[in-house]
Design a protein around this motif. Structure first.
Motif, short mmCIF file in Angstrom:
data_model
loop_
_atom_site.label_atom_id
_atom_site.label_comp_id
_atom_site.label_asym_id
_atom_site.label_seq_id
_atom_site.Cartn_x
_atom_site.Cartn_y
_atom_site.Cartn_z
N ARG A 97 35.51 63.39 58.94
CA ARG A 97 36.02 63.72 60.28
C ARG A 97 35.47 62.74 61.32
O ARG A 97 36.21 62.26 62.19
CB ARG A 97 35.61 65.16 60.62
CG ARG A 97 36.26 65.67 61.90
CD ARG A 97 35.92 67.09 62.17
NE ARG A 97 34.45 67.17 62.37
CZ ARG A 97 33.76 68.28 62.36
NH1 ARG A 97 34.35 69.42 62.14
NH2 ARG A 97 32.47 68.27 62.55
N HIS A 98 34.20 62.42 61.22
CA HIS A 98 33.60 61.47 62.15
C HIS A 98 34.23 60.09 62.02
O HIS A 98 34.52 59.43 63.03
CB HIS A 98 32.08 61.39 61.91
CG HIS A 98 31.39 60.40 62.77
ND1 HIS A 98 31.19 60.61 64.11
CD2 HIS A 98 30.87 59.17 62.49
CE1 HIS A 98 30.57 59.57 64.63
NE2 HIS A 98 30.36 58.68 63.65
N LYS A 101 37.75 60.09 63.62
CA LYS A 101 37.63 60.06 65.08
C LYS A 101 37.21 58.69 65.56
O LYS A 101 37.69 58.21 66.60
CB LYS A 101 36.64 61.11 65.55
CG LYS A 101 37.17 62.52 65.47
CD LYS A 101 36.18 63.51 66.05
CE LYS A 101 36.74 64.92 66.02
NZ LYS A 101 35.82 65.87 66.65
N HIS A 102 36.32 58.03 64.77
CA HIS A 102 35.86 56.70 65.16
C HIS A 102 37.01 55.70 65.08
O HIS A 102 37.14 54.83 65.95
CB HIS A 102 34.71 56.26 64.24
CG HIS A 102 34.11 54.96 64.61
ND1 HIS A 102 33.35 54.79 65.75
CD2 HIS A 102 34.15 53.74 63.99
CE1 HIS A 102 32.97 53.53 65.83
NE2 HIS A 102 33.45 52.88 64.77
N PHE A 104 40.18 56.29 65.48
CA PHE A 104 41.15 56.52 66.57
C PHE A 104 40.48 56.58 67.94
O PHE A 104 41.07 57.07 68.90
CB PHE A 104 41.93 57.81 66.28
CG PHE A 104 42.84 57.69 65.09
CD1 PHE A 104 44.01 56.93 65.20
CD2 PHE A 104 42.53 58.28 63.88
CE1 PHE A 104 44.85 56.80 64.10
CE2 PHE A 104 43.36 58.15 62.80
CZ PHE A 104 44.54 57.41 62.90
N HIS A 105 39.28 56.11 68.02
CA HIS A 105 38.51 56.01 69.26
C HIS A 105 38.38 57.35 69.98
O HIS A 105 38.49 57.45 71.20
CB HIS A 105 39.15 54.97 70.21
CG HIS A 105 39.31 53.65 69.57
ND1 HIS A 105 38.23 52.84 69.23
CD2 HIS A 105 40.41 52.95 69.17
CE1 HIS A 105 38.67 51.74 68.69
NE2 HIS A 105 40.01 51.78 68.61
N LYS A 106 38.14 58.39 69.21
CA LYS A 106 37.88 59.71 69.78
C LYS A 106 36.51 60.16 69.28
O LYS A 106 36.37 61.21 68.67
CB LYS A 106 38.95 60.71 69.39
CG LYS A 106 40.32 60.37 69.93
CD LYS A 106 41.32 61.41 69.56
CE LYS A 106 42.68 61.05 70.13
NZ LYS A 106 43.67 62.05 69.85
N ASP A 107 35.47 59.34 69.52
CA ASP A 107 34.13 59.63 69.00
C ASP A 107 33.60 60.94 69.55
O ASP A 107 33.89 61.32 70.66
CB ASP A 107 33.16 58.50 69.37
CG ASP A 107 33.49 57.22 68.63
OD1 ASP A 107 34.03 57.32 67.52
OD2 ASP A 107 33.19 56.14 69.17
N ASP A 108 32.73 61.61 68.73
CA ASP A 108 32.13 62.86 69.18
C ASP A 108 31.03 62.56 70.15
O ASP A 108 30.22 61.77 70.09
CB ASP A 108 31.49 63.69 68.06
CG ASP A 108 32.02 63.50 66.69
OD1 ASP A 108 33.21 63.44 66.52
OD2 ASP A 108 31.17 63.46 65.78
#
Length: 108
Positions: A97-98, A101-102, A104-108
């Motif tokens: 999941r991380h 997100k990384h 698609f540039h949606k970092d946590d």
């Protein structure tokens, strides 16, 4: 002790007791002595068989308890392995999941 050894011991004891009984019977002149000797031999064989039965029971109980302990150990090991697999799967999912997100540039 396996059954061959047990039977061998019983036969040897019976032969020894019978030999001892016949030696005593030859010295006595009455038939009552022979009967008492035969009765004593029978009691000796019965007591020996009872002792062997008790020893066999003790061995069987010991083996049963050992199997129980082994089963509990295996069960606890399987439980620990299951928990570890579950935690590993959760950690893998979190890493996936991380990474997504990384990307698609949606970092946590």
């Amino acid at each position: 002790m396996n059954s061959k050894k047990i039977c061998g011991i019983l036969v040897a004891l019976a032969a020894l007791a019978a030999f001892d009984g016949t030696a005593g019977a030859q010295q006595s002149s009455s038939g009552q002595g022979v009967k008492q000797d035969a009765k004593a031999v029978g009691h000796g064989i019965g007591n020996g068989a009872r002792d062997i039965g008790h020893a066999t029971k003790h061995v069987a109980v010991s083996v049963g308890h050992g199997a129980k302990e082994a089963g509990v150990g295996i069960g606890h090991g399987a439980k620990k392995a299951g928990i570890a697999v579950g935690h590993g799967a959760r950690d893998g999912w979190n890493a996936t999941r991380h990474a997504v997100k990384h990307v698609f540039h949606k970092d946590d």
